[in-house]
Design a protein around this motif. Structure first.
Motif, PDB file in Angstrom:
ATOM      1  N   GLU A  52       2.774   5.484 -16.913  1.00 21.33           N
ATOM      2  CA  GLU A  52       2.038   4.237 -17.031  1.00 21.33           C
ATOM      3  C   GLU A  52       2.827   3.131 -16.330  1.00 21.33           C
ATOM      4  OE1 GLU A  52       0.809   1.064 -20.537  1.00 21.33           O
ATOM      5  OE2 GLU A  52       1.432   3.073 -21.087  1.00 21.33           O
ATOM      6  N   PHE A  53       2.159   2.402 -15.468  1.00 23.61           N
ATOM      7  CA  PHE A  53       2.743   1.247 -14.792  1.00 23.61           C
ATOM      8  C   PHE A  53       3.043   0.173 -15.825  1.00 23.61           C
ATOM      9  CE2 PHE A  53       1.891  -2.912 -12.745  1.00 23.61           C
ATOM     10  CZ  PHE A  53       2.882  -2.899 -11.780  1.00 23.61           C
ATOM     11  N   THR A  54       4.292  -0.290 -15.869  1.00 26.78           N
ATOM     12  CA  THR A  54       4.671  -1.305 -16.857  1.00 26.78           C
ATOM     13  C   THR A  54       4.978  -2.655 -16.237  1.00 26.78           C
ATOM     14  OG1 THR A  54       6.992  -0.594 -16.804  1.00 26.78           O
ATOM     15  CG2 THR A  54       5.549   0.401 -18.491  1.00 26.78           C
ATOM     16  N   GLY A  55       4.936  -2.741 -14.912  1.00 24.42           N
ATOM     17  CA  GLY A  55       5.185  -4.007 -14.241  1.00 24.42           C
ATOM     18  C   GLY A  55       6.036  -3.809 -13.003  1.00 24.42           C
ATOM     19  N   VAL A  86      11.386  -3.734  -3.985  1.00 24.55           N
ATOM     20  CA  VAL A  86      10.269  -3.750  -4.918  1.00 24.55           C
ATOM     21  C   VAL A  86      10.655  -2.817  -6.056  1.00 24.55           C
ATOM     22  CG1 VAL A  86       7.821  -3.284  -5.262  1.00 24.55           C
ATOM     23  CG2 VAL A  86       8.617  -4.142  -3.047  1.00 24.55           C
ATOM     24  N   ASP A  87      10.731  -3.356  -7.265  1.00 24.59           N
ATOM     25  CA  ASP A  87      11.151  -2.609  -8.446  1.00 24.59           C
ATOM     26  C   ASP A  87       9.917  -2.364  -9.316  1.00 24.59           C
ATOM     27  OD1 ASP A  87      12.113  -1.733 -10.922  1.00 24.59           O
ATOM     28  OD2 ASP A  87      13.836  -3.086 -10.901  1.00 24.59           O
ATOM     29  N   VAL A  88       9.501  -1.100  -9.383  1.00 21.41           N
ATOM     30  CA  VAL A  88       8.304  -0.719 -10.131  1.00 21.41           C
ATOM     31  C   VAL A  88       8.727  -0.032 -11.426  1.00 21.41           C
ATOM     32  CG1 VAL A  88       6.199   0.674 -10.116  1.00 21.41           C
ATOM     33  CG2 VAL A  88       6.961  -0.460  -8.013  1.00 21.41           C
ATOM     34  N   GLY A  89       8.254  -0.550 -12.554  1.00 14.16           N
ATOM     35  CA  GLY A  89       8.542   0.049 -13.847  1.00 14.16           C
ATOM     36  C   GLY A  89       7.472   1.059 -14.227  1.00 14.16           C
ATOM     37  N   ASP A  94       0.816  -1.216   0.000  1.00 11.73           N
ATOM     38  CA  ASP A  94       0.000   0.000   0.000  1.00 11.73           C
ATOM     39  C   ASP A  94       0.851   1.267   0.000  1.00 11.73           C
ATOM     40  OD1 ASP A  94      -2.365  -1.409  -0.093  1.00 11.73           O
ATOM     41  OD2 ASP A  94      -2.682  -1.346   2.075  1.00 11.73           O
ATOM     42  N   THR A  95       1.950   1.259   0.733  1.00 14.08           N
ATOM     43  CA  THR A  95       2.824   2.434   0.800  1.00 14.08           C
ATOM     44  C   THR A  95       3.323   2.817  -0.588  1.00 14.08           C
ATOM     45  OG1 THR A  95       3.537   1.824   3.027  1.00 14.08           O
ATOM     46  CG2 THR A  95       4.954   3.350   1.813  1.00 14.08           C
ATOM     47  N   ILE A  96       3.709   1.831  -1.377  1.00 14.91           N
ATOM     48  CA  ILE A  96       4.217   2.099  -2.719  1.00 14.91           C
ATOM     49  C   ILE A  96       3.103   2.594  -3.628  1.00 14.91           C
ATOM     50  CG2 ILE A  96       5.224   1.018  -4.779  1.00 14.91           C
ATOM     51  CD1 ILE A  96       6.910  -0.701  -2.828  1.00 14.91           C
ATOM     52  N   LYS A  97       1.943   1.979  -3.547  1.00 12.26           N
ATOM     53  CA  LYS A  97       0.815   2.449  -4.358  1.00 12.26           C
ATOM     54  C   LYS A  97       0.440   3.880  -3.983  1.00 12.26           C
ATOM     55  CE  LYS A  97      -1.786  -1.144  -3.530  1.00 12.26           C
ATOM     56  NZ  LYS A  97      -2.863  -2.148  -3.524  1.00 12.26           N
ATOM     57  N   THR A  98       0.448   4.187  -2.700  1.00 15.41           N
ATOM     58  CA  THR A  98       0.137   5.549  -2.253  1.00 15.41           C
ATOM     59  C   THR A  98       1.162   6.532  -2.801  1.00 15.41           C
ATOM     60  OG1 THR A  98      -0.952   4.783  -0.240  1.00 15.41           O
ATOM     61  CG2 THR A  98      -0.129   7.054  -0.240  1.00 15.41           C
ATOM     62  N   PHE A  99       2.456   6.196  -2.702  1.00 22.07           N
ATOM     63  CA  PHE A  99       3.495   7.081  -3.220  1.00 22.07           C
ATOM     64  C   PHE A  99       3.324   7.308  -4.717  1.00 22.07           C
ATOM     65  CE2 PHE A  99       7.479   7.574  -5.508  1.00 22.07           C
ATOM     66  CZ  PHE A  99       7.907   8.795  -4.994  1.00 22.07           C
ATOM     67  N   MET A 100       3.165   6.235  -5.473  1.00 20.82           N
ATOM     68  CA  MET A 100       3.095   6.352  -6.925  1.00 20.82           C
ATOM     69  C   MET A 100       1.862   7.147  -7.369  1.00 20.82           C
ATOM     70  SD  MET A 100       5.916   4.945  -7.891  1.00 20.82           S
ATOM     71  CE  MET A 100       5.708   4.949  -9.665  1.00 20.82           C
TER      72      MET A 100
END
Length: 112
Positions: A66-69, A77-80, A10-16
């Motif tokens: 755009e979230f790519t994966g 956690v590596d967010v593209g 959730d923390t990462i989704k909130t940040f992004m």
């Protein structure tokens, strides 16, 4: 391991989502007091520097993302993200590499 958006912490989704919405106050609340962010090869240490970096980064350019994966390991956690905007080059694929501690971001490295 590959991770879908809905399975991210959730923390990462909130940040992004806060970053995309240009809500720097909400984004900064996701960081630990002693967190470190590395962006464009420069380190920002602690809440004050991170808040200043966020304020600058949300106002400097206009872009869409755009979230790519995402992939996860035991520690990172590596967010593209694919960005398109009015920054030099106009298009870039970035990795946001997060380290979490006690449900807050303790380290973030942003790089191609």
């Amino acid at each position: 391991m590959t991770t879908e958006w809905h399975a991210l912490p959730d923390t990462i989704k909130t940040f992004m989502t806060a970053l995309d919405a240009r809500e720097d106050d909400r984004a900064s609340a996701t960081f630990a007091a002693d967190a470190v962010v590395t962006d464009d090869g420069r380190d920002y240490r602690g809440r004050d520097e991170i808040e200043a970096w966020l304020a600058d980064s949300v106002s400097e350019y206009t872009y869409t993302s755009e979230f790519t994966g995402a992939t996860t390991t035991a520690e990172i956690v590596d967010v593209g993200q694919h960005l398109h905007g009015d920054f030099p080059g106009g298009v870039v694929d970035l990795h946001y590499r997060f380290t979490l501690r006690d449900a807050l971001i303790s380290r973030l490295v942003i790089e191609p």
